[in-house]
Design a protein around this motif. Structure first.
Motif, PDB file in Angstrom:
ATOM      1  N   ALA A   1      71.603  49.098 -15.043  1.00 35.95           N
ATOM      2  CA  ALA A   1      70.614  50.034 -15.556  1.00 35.95           C
ATOM      3  C   ALA A   1      69.742  50.529 -14.402  1.00 35.95           C
ATOM      4  O   ALA A   1      69.817  50.022 -13.279  1.00 35.95           O
ATOM      5  N   GLY A   2      68.888  51.502 -14.701  1.00 40.43           N
ATOM      6  CA  GLY A   2      68.027  52.048 -13.673  1.00 40.43           C
ATOM      7  C   GLY A   2      66.687  51.355 -13.584  1.00 40.43           C
ATOM      8  O   GLY A   2      65.910  51.626 -12.662  1.00 40.43           O
ATOM      9  N   ALA A   3      66.396  50.464 -14.552  1.00 43.36           N
ATOM     10  CA  ALA A   3      65.090  49.812 -14.578  1.00 43.36           C
ATOM     11  C   ALA A   3      65.167  48.591 -15.484  1.00 43.36           C
ATOM     12  O   ALA A   3      66.165  48.367 -16.178  1.00 43.36           O
ATOM     13  N   ALA A   4      64.092  47.819 -15.466  1.00 42.85           N
ATOM     14  CA  ALA A   4      63.944  46.674 -16.367  1.00 42.85           C
ATOM     15  C   ALA A   4      62.564  46.746 -17.006  1.00 42.85           C
ATOM     16  O   ALA A   4      61.600  47.199 -16.385  1.00 42.85           O
ATOM     17  N   ILE A   5      62.481  46.314 -18.257  1.00 47.70           N
ATOM     18  CA  ILE A   5      61.202  46.198 -18.956  1.00 47.70           C
ATOM     19  C   ILE A   5      61.031  44.735 -19.339  1.00 47.70           C
ATOM     20  O   ILE A   5      61.790  44.199 -20.153  1.00 47.70           O
TER      21      ILE A   5
END
Length: 547
Positions: free
Chosen positions: A127-131
């Motif tokens: 993915a392009g990010a993590a939350i």
């Protein structure tokens, strides 16, 4: 600004199960008075009822930013959505969620956004990010974040993963409901999933599955989107369970949103003979109560959010009001277009056709994904495919088998993952898209490597978009907002998408109702049984890569 006015209508009083002539007095954006003027509906008057609510949707899948989604939905009587922004969350993280909040704030439409619970959705894709859990707590400080968005990691819930439980506990501590996502869970597994504190599910594709989840205390969302269509399978639940049911679209492409929304589901359910008040409770009241939405229900003192329709069979929407302001009339939205800022995360480079060869066959049979029209679930088929150079399997039109490619869009030199898929019906050419749930890498399907490479490269050149190549023609719809959404007006996006859809069907031969929407789900690892991520072919039942 809202103005004070009177409106003579037939008032649809859903809780009272009654419809009667009344005069509505609207003042300062609220329902100031309801004066009942008779007992039987007046055939000369239109009907007023609370507005429709989409109880679960990913706005990004409309290819429109929230303000443009609202402008297409309002003429159909939709006044609010429960919107999970995990698509843009997978691309841009918390900044993506805030992008949706900021864009939505430019229109009076009543968006309720959730805090994405599963970004990235799995560790088996890029993915392009993590939350993180800390990010979710930060988001819960914002009153516009109304719930914890769908908990897709159902294995983590069943096995009581500490991080998963921490996110659910956080939602409960902040008094936010928790949305579920548990395709196929039945019996004790459904009970264990619900007992973790998860309140809803929108993934049921069979009535018996839904009954198990209802028995476990969950509320069921009947989904009818552009690709996943479960209305026919689940609508029989209405008489016994309407108090615990809602309608949703989940994913709605712009061409179908232009034609209708929740109004279509209400119309269909009533035409099938289901009680109009039960159906309207599902469409108008249940989501407001469950998510505690600031949406009026035509009670004195409520915000004046309501719709005016011709009758209670056709449900042709004449007017839509939000906070006492007429925002749509006679099929046209009265709101001006809002400015659209650009934000993206796209680093893929063009690929060569030679880079798209499949791995050499390990045996006489090759595992093939089988997709189904109107469903997100897939099946595994082990098929004999023709072998090309170096013993590499090749597409086989005779068996309706195409090549499927997923290319990491966040790293410039990542190798493509290659597999095979049955069910698209393509006779030539290729399709490619940067909308690839949930990580939104580039996903492509095609009959030959040259067409596949060209379709992928059109998406790369646009820094995100949808592309179709074949029959001497190529088309691309740029999506410069996170590679997911256009910056153009909704009708123009719908027209461009319709042209791509027509090319995919009439020229390339796809037999699917929504080929691009179906393609976008072929990398969705949390839906069984076989999918493809940028890291390889994945078994969604065993939750491991295919060896």
């Amino acid at each position: 600004m809202p103005t004070d006015f009177l409106l003579a209508v037939n008032l649809v009083d859903i809780p009272a199960r009654a419809t009667y002539p009344a005069t509505l007095r609207i003042a300062q954006g609220r329902v100031a008075a309801v004066e009942r003027t008779g007992d039987a509906p007046d055939p000369t008057r239109p009907y007023a009822l609370p507005g429709f609510v989409d109880a679960h949707v990913h706005v990004e899948s409309s290819l429109l930013v929230p303000s443009e989604f609202a402008r297409l939905a309002l003429p159909h009587g939709t006044v609010a959505t429960v919107s999970d922004p995990h698509e843009i969350g997978n691309v841009l993280g918390v900044a993506g969620v805030r992008y949706m909040l900021d864009n939505a704030a430019q229109v009076p439409f009543k968006f309720c956004f959730g805090a994405p619970s599963c970004v990235p959705a799995t560790p088996f894709e890029t993915a392009g990010a993590a939350i993180t859990t800390a990010d979710i707590e930060e988001l819960f400080q914002d009153a516009r974040i109304g719930y914890l968005a769908e908990m897709m990691n159902w294995p983590g819930v069943l096995h009581r993963d500490a991080d998963v439980l921490a996110k659910i506990a956080l939602a409960h501590r902040y008094d936010r409901p928790v949305d579920g996502h548990a395709p196929g869970l039945r019996g004790p597994d459904a009970v264990r999933y619900a007992s973790a504190g998860i309140a809803t599910d929108h993934e049921c594709f069979a009535a018996d599955e839904a009954r198990d989840k209802l028995a476990a205390g969950m509320k069921i969302l009947i989904r009818e989107g552009s690709a996943a269509r479960n209305f026919d399978a689940l609508i029989e639940l209405v008489p016994a369970h309407y108090e615990h049911l809602m309608f949703c679209s989940d994913d709605k492409h712009p061409d179908t949103l232009l034609l209708g929304h929740i109004d279509q589901l209400v119309r269909r359910a009533v035409a099938l003979g289901y009680d109009v008040y039960q159906v309207l409770q599902m469409a108008c009241l249940n989501p407001v109560a469950h998510y505690r939405l600031p949406v009026g229900q035509l009670r004195v003192g409520d915000p004046a959010d309501f719709i005016v329709v011709t009758d209670l069979t056709a449900f042709e929407v004449q007017q839509t009001y939000l906070d006492g302001v007429l925002v749509a009339e006679a099929g046209q939205c009265r709101l001006p277009a809002a400015p659209v800022a650009l934000a993206n995360n796209f680093h893929a480079r063009p690929v060569a056709a030679a880079a798209l060869g499949a791995p050499a066959a390990l045996g006489p049979l090759v595992p093939v994904i089988e997709c189904f029209d109107g469903q997100l679930i897939t099946a595994r088929r082990d098929l004999a495919l023709p072998l090309g150079p170096q013993g590499r399997p090749s597409p086989d039109p005779a068996q309706d088998v195409c090549k499927l490619v997923v290319l990491n869009r966040y790293a410039p030199d990542a190798p493509p993952a290659v597999a095979f898929i049955k069910g698209f019906g393509l006779r030539q050419g290729a399709l490619a898209s940067s909308v690839g749930h949930d990580s939104h890498n580039i996903t492509a399907v095609g009959c030959d490597d040259k067409s596949l490479a060209r379709a992928i490269n059109l998406v790369v050149e646009a820094q995100g978009g949808l592309a179709a190549v074949g029959g001497g023609t190529e088309q691309v719809l740029p999506l410069p907002v996170a590679g997911l959404m256009s910056d153009q007006p909704g009708p123009a996006v719908a027209a461009a998408y319709s042209a791509l859809d027509e090319l995919a069907k009439s020229t390339l031969g796809s037999t699917l109702q929504a080929p691009f929407m179906t393609l976008s789900f072929m990398a969705l690892l949390v839906i069984p049984s076989l999918k493809l991520s940028d890291k390889g072919l994945f078994d969604g039942e065993k939750f491991e890569f295919v060896k």
